[in-house]
Design an enzyme around this catalytic site. Structure first.
Site, PDB file in Angstrom:
ATOM      1  N   GLU A 124       9.991  16.055  15.304  1.00  0.00           N
ATOM      2  CA  GLU A 124      10.604  16.086  13.978  1.00  0.00           C
ATOM      3  C   GLU A 124       9.938  17.196  13.147  1.00  0.00           C
ATOM      4  OE1 GLU A 124       9.726  12.438  11.961  1.00  0.00           O
ATOM      5  OE2 GLU A 124      11.762  12.268  11.212  1.00  0.00           O
ATOM      6  N   CYS A 134      13.194  10.666   7.292  1.00  0.00           N
ATOM      7  CA  CYS A 134      13.242  10.336   8.727  1.00  0.00           C
ATOM      8  C   CYS A 134      14.667  10.324   9.253  1.00  0.00           C
ATOM      9  CB  CYS A 134      12.521   9.027   8.988  1.00  0.00           C
ATOM     10  SG  CYS A 134      13.050   7.750   7.859  1.00  0.00           S
ATOM     11  N   GLU A 181       9.562   1.328  10.598  1.00  0.00           N
ATOM     12  CA  GLU A 181      10.552   2.404  10.424  1.00  0.00           C
ATOM     13  C   GLU A 181       9.795   3.687  10.673  1.00  0.00           C
ATOM     14  OE1 GLU A 181      13.617   1.958   9.978  1.00  0.00           O
ATOM     15  OE2 GLU A 181      13.819  -0.022   9.048  1.00  0.00           O
ATOM     16  N   LYS A 184       0.856  -1.178   0.000  1.00  0.00           N
ATOM     17  CA  LYS A 184       0.000   0.000   0.000  1.00  0.00           C
ATOM     18  C   LYS A 184       0.899   1.237   0.000  1.00  0.00           C
ATOM     19  CE  LYS A 184      -1.749   2.882   2.749  1.00  0.00           C
ATOM     20  NZ  LYS A 184      -1.667   4.042   1.821  1.00  0.00           N
TER      21      LYS A 184
HETATM   22  P1  ADP Z   1       3.463  10.442   6.665  1.00  0.00           P
HETATM   23  O1  ADP Z   1       3.396  11.555   7.636  1.00  0.00           O
HETATM   24  O2  ADP Z   1       4.806  10.059   6.196  1.00  0.00           O
HETATM   25  O3  ADP Z   1       2.454  10.545   5.567  1.00  0.00           O
HETATM   26  P2  ADP Z   1       1.821   8.364   7.727  1.00  0.00           P
HETATM   27  O4  ADP Z   1       2.168   7.461   8.844  1.00  0.00           O
HETATM   28  O5  ADP Z   1       0.626   9.208   7.850  1.00  0.00           O
HETATM   29  O6  ADP Z   1       3.127   9.189   7.527  1.00  0.00           O
HETATM   30  O7  ADP Z   1       1.699   7.564   6.376  1.00  0.00           O
HETATM   31  C1  ADP Z   1       2.552   6.517   5.990  1.00  0.00           C
HETATM   32  C2  ADP Z   1       1.745   5.461   5.273  1.00  0.00           C
HETATM   33  O8  ADP Z   1       0.791   4.937   6.194  1.00  0.00           O
HETATM   34  C3  ADP Z   1       0.951   5.995   4.093  1.00  0.00           C
HETATM   35  O9  ADP Z   1       0.901   5.003   3.088  1.00  0.00           O
HETATM   36  C4  ADP Z   1      -0.428   6.201   4.691  1.00  0.00           C
HETATM   37  O10 ADP Z   1      -1.467   6.167   3.745  1.00  0.00           O
HETATM   38  C5  ADP Z   1      -0.499   4.999   5.615  1.00  0.00           C
HETATM   39  N1  ADP Z   1      -1.498   5.111   6.681  1.00  0.00           N
HETATM   40  C6  ADP Z   1      -1.923   6.202   7.325  1.00  0.00           C
HETATM   41  N2  ADP Z   1      -2.864   5.877   8.242  1.00  0.00           N
HETATM   42  C7  ADP Z   1      -3.024   4.520   8.175  1.00  0.00           C
HETATM   43  C8  ADP Z   1      -3.829   3.558   8.855  1.00  0.00           C
HETATM   44  N3  ADP Z   1      -4.678   3.907   9.813  1.00  0.00           N
HETATM   45  N4  ADP Z   1      -3.689   2.257   8.504  1.00  0.00           N
HETATM   46  C9  ADP Z   1      -2.835   1.877   7.558  1.00  0.00           C
HETATM   47  N5  ADP Z   1      -2.052   2.728   6.871  1.00  0.00           N
HETATM   48  C10 ADP Z   1      -2.135   4.033   7.171  1.00  0.00           C
END
Ligand code: ADP
Length: 525
Positions: free
Chosen positions: A426, A329, A295, A220
């Site tokens: 961060e 990161c 990570e 994903k």
């Molecule tokens: P960033 O700030 O780098 O966008 P996120 O943690 O929000 O960090 O997003 C990293 C990944 O996790 C993206 O692919 C995002 O769509 C996915 N993501 C965000 N929320 C969820 C969730 N509840 N379950 C699974 N994946 C998620």
């Protein structure tokens, strides 16, 4: 389904008109639109501009036809509308990965290796297109985009080789009529969730070791940058990765995540992203006791000691801070400078930062692109306002760039201290705060005073000091006299709340393997 060029042109034009209505200059974007269109046109010709999810070896729409827009963060132009899938399609992707697992896992390592090697060669053969696509959807300067293709592909090459070295063990038995063996076997179906800041490398870093040892994967990618992931999947298909072995779904992140986490067929979750989401996923993985690799965020310190080689320290810190506009990161979040060298370093560093050219990443000579969203700019502003209100001095930058919206001036703050938000959180943007310290012990104490522990850096010409400090830093990665240290051959990962598990190197493949102990007993003499 490739996106029809006529539709793309129409949507771009409509979007540009809308932009001019909300005050974003039309002419500047029109100029860039031409090159974006040319890039997208070329990708389309080569079959690399994909907009559907990739499930069971087929390109498919969301069942209800929903799509999700993907924008260029530099220009806000619409690049594509991609399938926006949810739980149902994710279940299908999991089923296809589960069905494909047995036949993929029983191939010989050499057979899997050959396919991965072909994928690597195709990624490299399309370096230009993939690099440009990354600049379009992520905003990073083209040079960095091209660099990421090489970096991302290097994991595929490395694990094509490593596939052949998944060794087990034979253990000397404690009883004479027994023989003890250790087998390493693939965990099964893997769910890989990745962020937008490295649209290719974060995927290959997970998918390549997983595929190499016989796992199958549902990826994903971030909804902000799915196009690179889809292009990489198309190349995997061309390389001969069998149906179902690699699937890509994007859309409703929490539905996709919940489905992956709830499925007992998914045996492992590998996630790169924010600490907040990582914690949620880790908790949800407990429901079916999945293996997890995370990570997460960092709060990287960079310590400049009095005896550092200034030129090396400025160059290294600049690279470690401003790469990808500060949106990685492992980007430096706190620059700790010893008092004897503080003024000199601040002056040289500020001069170097002033020279960073900001602009659209497709333009020649641009060293800093836009931030990913306007919300990211607002976070940067919040950090700077907080720091200045608590006594930090603005040495360079400190405001939105005149290119507007997602662009921010590379910024240096002097006299930062531990009361400021930026010392704990961060910033994920182009802001470099300088903190003063007196002694080595004080520097170590400040550096470790955080719940994070991913990357850290130090600059000194004193070898004993370098080792002492490297050993004392509570971090998964330490760069000594070097600001860019990531490579496919070394283990990448954090301690404390920065995550669990390692990616890259011989350690990275262990994350996708189970260890099985086999005891042969009652042997006849
Ligand atoms: P960033 O700030 O780098 O966008 P996120 O943690 O929000 O960090 O997003 C990293 C990944 O996790 C993206 O692919 C995002 O769509 C996915 N993501 C965000 N929320 C969820 C969730 N509840 N379950 C699974 N994946 C998620």
């Amino acid at each position: 389904m490739a996106i029809p060029t006529a539709m793309l042109k129409l949507s771009l034009r409509t979007h540009l008109r809308n932009l001019s209505r909300i005050g974003i200059p039309y002419a500047a974007h029109l100029q860039r639109q031409m090159s974006s269109e040319a890039i997208l046109g070329r990708l389309k010709e080569k079959g690399l501009l994909r907009s559907q999810a990739f499930i069971a070896g087929k390109w498919v729409d969301a069942e209800d036809g929903t799509t999700l827009p993907v924008y260029n963060p530099a220009t806000q132009e619409l690049l594509a509308n991609v399938a926006c899938v949810g739980g149902k399609e994710t279940k299908e992707a999991i089923t296809s990965a589960n069905n494909a697992f047995y036949s993929w896992s029983i191939l010989t390592a050499a057979e899997r290796s050959k396919i991965l090697r072909k994928w690597y060669e195709l990624l490299m053969a399309h370096k230009e297109e993939l690099g440009q696509l990354m600049t379009l959807e992520n905003g990073k300067p083209l040079k960095e985009g091209l660099g990421e293709v090489v970096y991302g592909a290097s994991f595929v090459e490395f694990y094509a080789e490593e596939a052949k070295r998944v060794y087990g063990d034979i253990i000397p038995p404690p009883l004479g009529d027994r023989r003890l063996f250790v087998l390493k076997q693939p965990v099964g179906v893997v769910g890989a969730i990745t962020p937008w800041n490295f649209p290719l490398a974060m995927i290959t870093r997970k998918v390549a070791p997983a595929l190499a040892c016989g796992c199958t994967v549902v990826v994903k990618p971030s909804e902000l940058t799915p196009l690179t992931a889809l292009a990489a999947a198309e190349l995997a298909l061309q390389a001969g990765v069998p149906s179902g072995v690699l699937n890509v779904v994007m859309g409703n992140a929490s539905q996709i995540g919940d489905t992956l986490l709830a499925s007992s067929q998914v045996k492992k979750i590998s996630f790169t992203g924010s600490t907040a989401v990582g914690k949620k996923l880790m908790a949800a993985a407990a429901g079916t006791v999945k293996k997890v690799s995370l990570e997460l965020g960092g709060n990287a310190p960079c310590i400049i000691f009095d005896d550092a080689n200034l030129e090396v320290a400025v160059k290294g810190t600049l690279a470690a801070k401003f790469r990808n506009a500060g949106q990685t990161c492992v980007c430096v979040n706190r620059i700790l400078v010893q008092e004897g060298i503080y003024e000199k370093f601040a002056k040289l560093f500020s001069t170097a930062v002033q020279e960073l050219r900001v602009g659209n990443g497709l333009e020649e000579g641009v060293l800093q692109g836009p931030l990913i969203t306007h919300a990211a700019v607002q976070k940067v502003e919040k950090h700077i306002q907080d720091a200045v209100s608590k006594g930090a001095k603005l040495l360079v930058g400190g405001k939105q760039h005149n290119l507007g919206y997602t662009f921010y001036e590379p910024t240096v703050l002097g006299d930062a201290n531990s009361s400021m938000l930026i010392s704990r959180e961060e910033v994920f943007g182009p802001v470099a705060p300088l903190f003063r310290f007196k002694t080595e012990d004080e520097a170590i104490q400040i550096a470790n005073d955080t719940q994070f522990g991913l990357a850290s850096y130090l600059f000194t010409e004193n070898v004993s000091q370098a080792w002492r400090v490297a050993e004392a830093l509570e971090y998964g990665l330490v760069g000594i006299n070097e600001g860019i240290i990531s490579t496919e051959v070394a283990p990448f990962g954090g301690v404390k709340e920065s995550g669990v598990g390692r990616e890259g190197s011989k350690y990275g493949i262990d994350e996708y393997l189970e260890v099985k102990y086999v005891c042969l007993g009652n042997m006849k003499p």
